[in-house]
Design an enzyme around this catalytic site. Structure first.
Site, PDB file in Angstrom:
ATOM      1  N   ASP A 117     -10.371  -4.124  -4.676  1.00  0.00           N
ATOM      2  CA  ASP A 117      -9.673  -3.142  -3.804  1.00  0.00           C
ATOM      3  C   ASP A 117     -10.360  -1.835  -3.751  1.00  0.00           C
ATOM      4  OD1 ASP A 117      -7.984  -1.324  -2.325  1.00  0.00           O
ATOM      5  OD2 ASP A 117      -6.241  -2.490  -2.981  1.00  0.00           O
ATOM      6  N   HIS A 139      -8.433  -4.904  -0.466  1.00  0.00           N
ATOM      7  CA  HIS A 139      -7.260  -4.114  -0.185  1.00  0.00           C
ATOM      8  C   HIS A 139      -6.291  -5.141   0.937  1.00  0.00           C
ATOM      9  CE1 HIS A 139      -4.479  -0.598  -0.259  1.00  0.00           C
ATOM     10  NE2 HIS A 139      -4.488  -0.546   1.099  1.00  0.00           N
ATOM     11  N   SER A 165       0.807  -1.227   0.049  1.00  0.00           N
ATOM     12  CA  SER A 165       0.057   0.129  -0.103  1.00  0.00           C
ATOM     13  C   SER A 165       0.941   1.134   0.148  1.00  0.00           C
ATOM     14  CB  SER A 165      -0.891  -0.041   1.392  1.00  0.00           C
ATOM     15  OG  SER A 165      -2.026   0.996   1.050  1.00  0.00           O
TER      16      SER A 165
END
Length: 203
Positions: free
Chosen positions: A152, A183, A102
């Site tokens: 996501d 995610h 991320s």
């Protein structure tokens, strides 16, 4: 920068640079390193920016919108930090593989967007395009694994696909792995990254 260094059992293997997601720290991705390449030395780094008390590697204006000026500054800062740590711990600077999730994957992508020699390889979990409108260096010497979720909610699939296209345009070798998930980081992604690492760097 706050960090942790753990020397690996194989001195010839690359060093893994671990870059956490929002709210993580320098130890967050240690289990991933063990799963992907347990023989490697590991340098886990904590982001220098706080967002509501949560560490990040660069500021953002809102969800999905980066503070580009800060991103560029933090990218240079992290690049210099990697150089400094390579000298301090006597690491081969040319043999660094980033593992980012991320926010950590996005700063790793930014490093590749700015420096041809940032990494020998990179494993990017749930990454997006860090910057647009800049000329990328030739990444013909860089191998990249990208793991992503088709659903996501934070990183639209089109963002990840654009990142893949941009990296390939400048000759990076890119392997992509998509899950049906969101995610969260899946075991399937990690296993695929481990197989990719063994094929690319350990065969």
């Amino acid at each position: 920068m706050e960090h942790i260094f753990i020397e690996g059992t194989d001195k010839q293997a690359p060093t893994l640079l671990l870059l956490h997601g929002t709210g993580g720290n320098e130890r967050d991705l240690l289990p991933l390193a063990q799963m992907i390449a347990p023989q490697c030395s590991v340098l886990g780094v904590r982001g220098n920016v706080l967002e509501n008390g949560m560490p990040r590697f660069f500021r953002r204006l809102r969800e999905g919108v980066f503070d580009e000026e800060d991103l560029i500054f933090r990218t240079k800062e992290l690049y210099q930090f990697i150089d400094d740590m390579a000298a301090q711990y006597k690491l081969d600077r040319k043999r660094v593989i980033a593992i980012g999730y991320s926010n950590g994957a996005n700063i790793a992508a930014s490093l590749m967007y700015h420096y041809a020699d940032a990494f020998e390889g990179a494993i990017l979990f749930h990454a997006m395009v860090p910057l647009r409108g800049i000329e990328l260096p030739n990444l013909s010497e860089t191998k990249v694994f990208i793991g992503a979720g088709k659903r996501d909610p934070l990183i639209p699939a089109d963002e990840t696909k654009e990142l893949i296209v941009e990296l390939k345009k400048v000759n990076a070798t890119v392997e992509e792995y998509w899950t049906e998930g969101g995610h969260e980081l899946s075991r399937a992604e990690v296993d695929a990254a481990s197989a990719w690492y063994k094929e690319q760097f350990f065969s």
